[in-house]
Design a protein around this motif. Structure first.
Motif, short mmCIF file in Angstrom:
data_model
loop_
_atom_site.label_atom_id
_atom_site.label_comp_id
_atom_site.label_asym_id
_atom_site.label_seq_id
_atom_site.Cartn_x
_atom_site.Cartn_y
_atom_site.Cartn_z
N CYS A 18 1.29 4.80 -2.40
CA CYS A 18 2.62 4.62 -3.02
C CYS A 18 3.66 5.50 -2.32
O CYS A 18 4.80 5.05 -2.10
N ALA A 19 3.29 6.71 -1.96
CA ALA A 19 4.21 7.60 -1.25
C ALA A 19 4.57 7.01 0.10
O ALA A 19 5.73 7.07 0.53
N ALA A 20 3.60 6.43 0.80
CA ALA A 20 3.85 5.83 2.11
C ALA A 20 4.82 4.65 1.99
O ALA A 20 5.77 4.53 2.77
N LEU A 21 4.59 3.79 1.01
CA LEU A 21 5.47 2.64 0.81
C LEU A 21 6.87 3.08 0.39
O LEU A 21 7.86 2.54 0.89
N ALA A 22 6.95 4.05 -0.49
CA ALA A 22 8.25 4.55 -0.95
C ALA A 22 9.04 5.17 0.20
O ALA A 22 10.23 4.90 0.36
N ASP A 23 8.37 5.99 1.01
CA ASP A 23 9.04 6.62 2.14
C ASP A 23 9.49 5.60 3.17
O ASP A 23 10.59 5.68 3.72
N ARG A 24 8.66 4.61 3.44
CA ARG A 24 8.95 3.59 4.45
C ARG A 24 10.15 2.74 4.05
O ARG A 24 11.00 2.41 4.87
N PHE A 25 10.23 2.37 2.79
CA PHE A 25 11.29 1.47 2.33
C PHE A 25 12.40 2.20 1.57
O PHE A 25 13.23 1.57 0.93
N ASN A 26 12.39 3.54 1.65
CA ASN A 26 13.44 4.38 1.08
C ASN A 26 13.63 4.11 -0.42
O ASN A 26 14.74 3.89 -0.89
N LEU A 27 12.50 4.11 -1.14
CA LEU A 27 12.49 3.91 -2.59
C LEU A 27 11.97 5.16 -3.27
O LEU A 27 11.37 6.03 -2.63
N SER A 28 12.16 5.24 -4.56
CA SER A 28 11.62 6.34 -5.35
C SER A 28 10.10 6.21 -5.43
O SER A 28 9.57 5.12 -5.70
N ARG A 29 9.40 7.33 -5.22
CA ARG A 29 7.94 7.30 -5.33
C ARG A 29 7.51 6.94 -6.74
O ARG A 29 6.53 6.21 -6.93
N GLY A 30 8.24 7.41 -7.74
CA GLY A 30 7.93 7.09 -9.12
C GLY A 30 8.06 5.59 -9.40
O GLY A 30 7.25 5.02 -10.12
N LEU A 31 9.08 4.97 -8.82
CA LEU A 31 9.28 3.53 -9.01
C LEU A 31 8.13 2.74 -8.40
O LEU A 31 7.60 1.82 -9.03
N VAL A 32 7.71 3.11 -7.20
CA VAL A 32 6.61 2.40 -6.55
C VAL A 32 5.32 2.60 -7.34
O VAL A 32 4.56 1.65 -7.53
#
Length: 61
Positions: A18-32
């Motif tokens: 989830c952290a990887a996806l959030a960082d890659r797409f500039n989203l909140s880690r909590g949201l992912v």
């Protein structure tokens, strides 16, 4: 430009998917993480998480 898709060495809860996806797409880690929990309730989240855990490389230090 967004960063590469890699699992972080720190700031992760389980495997860092989830952290990887959030960082890659500039989203909140909590949201992912919330999206994965919702998908998990309908049965798709666990399988997707395991597959992504396998294919997303871990960050090199």
């Amino acid at each position: 430009m967004a960063s590469r898709l890699v699992r972080p060495g720190s700031g992760k809860l389980i495997a860092g998917v989830c952290a990887a996806l959030a960082d890659r797409f500039n989203l909140s880690r909590g949201l992912v993480r919330l999206v994965f929990v919702i998908f998990g309730l309908v049965g798709a989240g666990e399988l997707a998480y395991i597959i992504l855990w396998i294919i997303i490389p871990k960050e090199r230090r």
